[in-house]
Motif scaffolding. Structure first.
Motif, PDB file in Angstrom:
ATOM      1  N   ALA A 165      -1.885 -16.276 -69.322  1.00 44.81           N
ATOM      2  CA  ALA A 165      -3.494 -16.192 -69.160  1.00 44.81           C
ATOM      3  C   ALA A 165      -4.160 -14.638 -69.140  1.00 44.81           C
ATOM      4  O   ALA A 165      -5.238 -14.891 -69.643  1.00 44.81           O
ATOM      5  CB  ALA A 165      -3.347 -16.556 -67.462  1.00 44.81           C
ATOM      6  N   GLN A 166      -3.329 -13.679 -68.917  1.00 47.69           N
ATOM      7  CA  GLN A 166      -3.827 -12.466 -69.067  1.00 47.69           C
ATOM      8  C   GLN A 166      -4.273 -12.037 -70.538  1.00 47.69           C
ATOM      9  O   GLN A 166      -5.292 -11.380 -71.001  1.00 47.69           O
ATOM     10  CB  GLN A 166      -3.143 -11.484 -68.446  1.00 47.69           C
ATOM     11  CG  GLN A 166      -3.746  -9.960 -68.883  1.00 47.69           C
ATOM     12  CD  GLN A 166      -2.699  -8.742 -68.304  1.00 47.69           C
ATOM     13  OE1 GLN A 166      -1.507  -9.207 -67.913  1.00 47.69           O
ATOM     14  NE2 GLN A 166      -3.165  -7.770 -68.219  1.00 47.69           N
ATOM     15  N   GLN A 167      -3.262 -12.578 -71.528  1.00 46.88           N
ATOM     16  CA  GLN A 167      -3.707 -12.399 -73.016  1.00 46.88           C
ATOM     17  C   GLN A 167      -4.812 -13.333 -73.302  1.00 46.88           C
ATOM     18  O   GLN A 167      -5.513 -12.870 -74.275  1.00 46.88           O
ATOM     19  CB  GLN A 167      -2.348 -12.538 -74.016  1.00 46.88           C
ATOM     20  CG  GLN A 167      -2.530 -12.426 -75.449  1.00 46.88           C
ATOM     21  CD  GLN A 167      -2.983 -11.120 -75.771  1.00 46.88           C
ATOM     22  OE1 GLN A 167      -2.336 -10.142 -75.066  1.00 46.88           O
ATOM     23  NE2 GLN A 167      -4.055 -10.931 -76.453  1.00 46.88           N
ATOM     24  N   THR A 168      -4.828 -14.550 -72.910  1.00 46.77           N
ATOM     25  CA  THR A 168      -5.860 -15.451 -73.316  1.00 46.77           C
ATOM     26  C   THR A 168      -7.315 -14.969 -72.834  1.00 46.77           C
ATOM     27  O   THR A 168      -8.150 -15.018 -73.447  1.00 46.77           O
ATOM     28  CB  THR A 168      -5.477 -16.849 -72.624  1.00 46.77           C
ATOM     29  OG1 THR A 168      -4.411 -17.284 -73.055  1.00 46.77           O
ATOM     30  CG2 THR A 168      -6.843 -17.851 -72.966  1.00 46.77           C
ATOM     31  N   GLU A 169      -7.215 -14.313 -71.810  1.00 47.74           N
ATOM     32  CA  GLU A 169      -8.446 -13.680 -71.065  1.00 47.74           C
ATOM     33  C   GLU A 169      -9.027 -12.687 -72.020  1.00 47.74           C
ATOM     34  O   GLU A 169     -10.338 -12.418 -72.331  1.00 47.74           O
ATOM     35  CB  GLU A 169      -8.393 -13.260 -69.731  1.00 47.74           C
ATOM     36  CG  GLU A 169      -9.959 -12.680 -69.194  1.00 47.74           C
ATOM     37  CD  GLU A 169     -10.813 -13.594 -69.096  1.00 47.74           C
ATOM     38  OE1 GLU A 169     -12.000 -13.164 -68.963  1.00 47.74           O
ATOM     39  OE2 GLU A 169     -10.877 -14.775 -69.099  1.00 47.74           O
ATOM     40  N   ALA A 170      -8.059 -11.829 -72.320  1.00 47.49           N
ATOM     41  CA  ALA A 170      -8.377 -10.668 -73.058  1.00 47.49           C
ATOM     42  C   ALA A 170      -8.826 -10.896 -74.555  1.00 47.49           C
ATOM     43  O   ALA A 170      -9.799 -10.533 -75.042  1.00 47.49           O
ATOM     44  CB  ALA A 170      -7.259  -9.795 -73.301  1.00 47.49           C
ATOM     45  N   ASP A 171      -8.273 -11.941 -75.256  1.00 51.31           N
ATOM     46  CA  ASP A 171      -8.596 -12.653 -76.413  1.00 51.31           C
ATOM     47  C   ASP A 171      -9.930 -13.287 -76.330  1.00 51.31           C
ATOM     48  O   ASP A 171     -10.667 -12.920 -77.440  1.00 51.31           O
ATOM     49  CB  ASP A 171      -7.484 -13.631 -77.054  1.00 51.31           C
ATOM     50  CG  ASP A 171      -6.411 -12.866 -77.702  1.00 51.31           C
ATOM     51  OD1 ASP A 171      -6.452 -11.687 -77.807  1.00 51.31           O
ATOM     52  OD2 ASP A 171      -5.165 -13.541 -77.593  1.00 51.31           O
ATOM     53  N   ARG A 172     -10.175 -14.088 -75.252  1.00 48.80           N
ATOM     54  CA  ARG A 172     -11.554 -14.691 -74.997  1.00 48.80           C
ATOM     55  C   ARG A 172     -12.622 -13.465 -75.158  1.00 48.80           C
ATOM     56  O   ARG A 172     -13.658 -13.839 -75.809  1.00 48.80           O
ATOM     57  CB  ARG A 172     -11.622 -15.518 -73.820  1.00 48.80           C
ATOM     58  CG  ARG A 172     -13.017 -16.237 -73.696  1.00 48.80           C
ATOM     59  CD  ARG A 172     -12.904 -16.761 -72.291  1.00 48.80           C
ATOM     60  NE  ARG A 172     -12.839 -15.615 -71.330  1.00 48.80           N
ATOM     61  CZ  ARG A 172     -13.946 -14.868 -71.189  1.00 48.80           C
ATOM     62  NH1 ARG A 172     -15.012 -14.852 -71.796  1.00 48.80           N
ATOM     63  NH2 ARG A 172     -13.719 -13.597 -70.237  1.00 48.80           N
ATOM     64  N   GLN A 173     -12.553 -12.577 -74.249  1.00 51.50           N
ATOM     65  CA  GLN A 173     -13.420 -11.576 -74.415  1.00 51.50           C
ATOM     66  C   GLN A 173     -13.896 -10.844 -75.479  1.00 51.50           C
ATOM     67  O   GLN A 173     -14.920 -10.387 -76.122  1.00 51.50           O
ATOM     68  CB  GLN A 173     -13.122 -10.476 -73.115  1.00 51.50           C
ATOM     69  CG  GLN A 173     -13.038 -11.045 -71.822  1.00 51.50           C
ATOM     70  CD  GLN A 173     -12.903  -9.943 -70.828  1.00 51.50           C
ATOM     71  OE1 GLN A 173     -13.162  -8.662 -70.987  1.00 51.50           O
ATOM     72  NE2 GLN A 173     -12.701 -10.431 -69.496  1.00 51.50           N
ATOM     73  N   GLU A 174     -12.675 -10.682 -76.426  1.00 58.89           N
ATOM     74  CA  GLU A 174     -12.774  -9.802 -77.520  1.00 58.89           C
ATOM     75  C   GLU A 174     -13.554 -10.701 -78.534  1.00 58.89           C
ATOM     76  O   GLU A 174     -14.389 -10.363 -79.441  1.00 58.89           O
ATOM     77  CB  GLU A 174     -11.281  -9.412 -78.013  1.00 58.89           C
ATOM     78  CG  GLU A 174     -11.414  -8.827 -79.288  1.00 58.89           C
ATOM     79  CD  GLU A 174     -12.335  -7.524 -79.421  1.00 58.89           C
ATOM     80  OE1 GLU A 174     -12.654  -7.252 -80.307  1.00 58.89           O
ATOM     81  OE2 GLU A 174     -12.171  -6.807 -78.263  1.00 58.89           O
ATOM     82  N   CYS A 175     -13.464 -12.007 -78.568  1.00 57.41           N
ATOM     83  CA  CYS A 175     -13.993 -13.036 -79.545  1.00 57.41           C
ATOM     84  C   CYS A 175     -15.488 -13.046 -79.030  1.00 57.41           C
ATOM     85  O   CYS A 175     -16.310 -13.317 -79.956  1.00 57.41           O
ATOM     86  CB  CYS A 175     -13.133 -14.434 -79.578  1.00 57.41           C
ATOM     87  SG  CYS A 175     -11.601 -14.271 -80.395  1.00 57.41           S
ATOM     88  N   ASN A 176     -15.798 -12.906 -77.677  1.00 57.86           N
ATOM     89  CA  ASN A 176     -17.179 -13.037 -77.540  1.00 57.86           C
ATOM     90  C   ASN A 176     -17.718 -11.906 -77.875  1.00 57.86           C
ATOM     91  O   ASN A 176     -19.031 -11.851 -78.397  1.00 57.86           O
ATOM     92  CB  ASN A 176     -17.034 -13.064 -76.079  1.00 57.86           C
ATOM     93  CG  ASN A 176     -17.492 -14.514 -75.189  1.00 57.86           C
ATOM     94  OD1 ASN A 176     -17.617 -15.603 -76.081  1.00 57.86           O
ATOM     95  ND2 ASN A 176     -16.997 -14.470 -73.979  1.00 57.86           N
ATOM     96  N   ARG A 177     -17.154 -10.795 -78.007  1.00 54.90           N
ATOM     97  CA  ARG A 177     -17.740  -9.478 -78.239  1.00 54.90           C
ATOM     98  C   ARG A 177     -18.265  -9.609 -79.799  1.00 54.90           C
ATOM     99  O   ARG A 177     -19.027  -9.100 -80.510  1.00 54.90           O
ATOM    100  CB  ARG A 177     -17.049  -8.435 -77.870  1.00 54.90           C
ATOM    101  CG  ARG A 177     -17.215  -7.675 -76.542  1.00 54.90           C
ATOM    102  CD  ARG A 177     -16.550  -6.419 -76.268  1.00 54.90           C
ATOM    103  NE  ARG A 177     -14.811  -6.817 -76.379  1.00 54.90           N
ATOM    104  CZ  ARG A 177     -14.261  -6.776 -75.251  1.00 54.90           C
ATOM    105  NH1 ARG A 177     -14.642  -6.793 -74.179  1.00 54.90           N
ATOM    106  NH2 ARG A 177     -13.117  -6.820 -75.381  1.00 54.90           N
TER     107      ARG A 177
END
Length: 208
Positions: A165-177
């Motif tokens: 879940a932590q990696q998923t959230e980090a990847d989601r934020q990076e993709c948003n940026r």
């Protein structure tokens, strides 16, 4: 239930900041309980967490925006700033630019120019998205235009490779940026969403 209400429902993740809230326009908000206020201006009729609330992390889907080198987080019409190791709900500074408007906003035409209103803030189209502006002088007499159709709900993210879940959230934020850096996505929510989906697919996620 709106995402910010789900966030407010987590008492361990949310505490009331002792600092006072910033200036507000008279008659635009009604306090309905600790930490919540109801924005009734132009029949916007939406609940928001009040300035001063502190959360442990940004809501899922929040976009990071830098203004004078300071980071802000934007989600659902609510602005956050770092507050120690957490984030505090704040009023947006005039001049800050966000790539996309929140899904709920009011369209106004004042002095022959289009404005967009949500949660006490006025926006206008600008290079890179929408800029926060001072309330126009004729704002009190403005009449809202019909609301645009709502955007599709936030997608469900499925990690195909067993990501945490932590990696998923980090990847989601990076993709948003990353999506906000794509010129074609700056003024088109559909293009922005497709850019995020393409980025997440490349990182091993399915989005529905």
């Amino acid at each position: 239930m709106p995402s910010f209400l789900r966030l407010l429902a987590r008492p361990l993740a949310l505490t009331l900041c002792s600092l006072g809230a910033g200036p507000a326009f008279a008659g635009t908000h009604v306090d309905v309980g600790i930490g919540l206020r109801f924005d009734k201006r132009y029949h916007h009729d939406h609940y928001y967490p009040a300035p001063g609330y502190v959360v442990s992390h940004a809501p899922p889907g929040a976009v990071v925006v830098h203004h004078h080198a300071a980071p802000y987080y934007f989600h659902g019409g609510v602005w956050y700033r770092p507050y120690g190791q957490r984030l505090r709900v704040v009023l947006p500074p005039v001049g800050i630019v966000v790539p996309l408007l929140p899904s709920a906003y009011v369209t106004l035409r004042i002095g022959g120019h289009p404005y967009f209103y949500a949660n006490g803030a006025y926006y206008q189209s600008a290079p890179g998205g929408y800029v926060v502006v001072n309330p126009p002088e004729e704002a009190a007499a403005a009449v809202p235009a019909p609301a645009p159709p709502p955007l599709k709900p936030e997608p469900i993210i499925y990690p195909r490779n067993g990501q945490s879940a932590q990696q998923t959230e980090a990847d989601r934020q990076e993709c948003n940026r990353w999506a906000t850096s794509q010129p074609a996505a700056l003024n088109d929510a559909g293009v922005f969403n497709r850019a995020v989906e393409a980025c997440m697919d490349g990182r091993g996620y399915s989005m529905r």
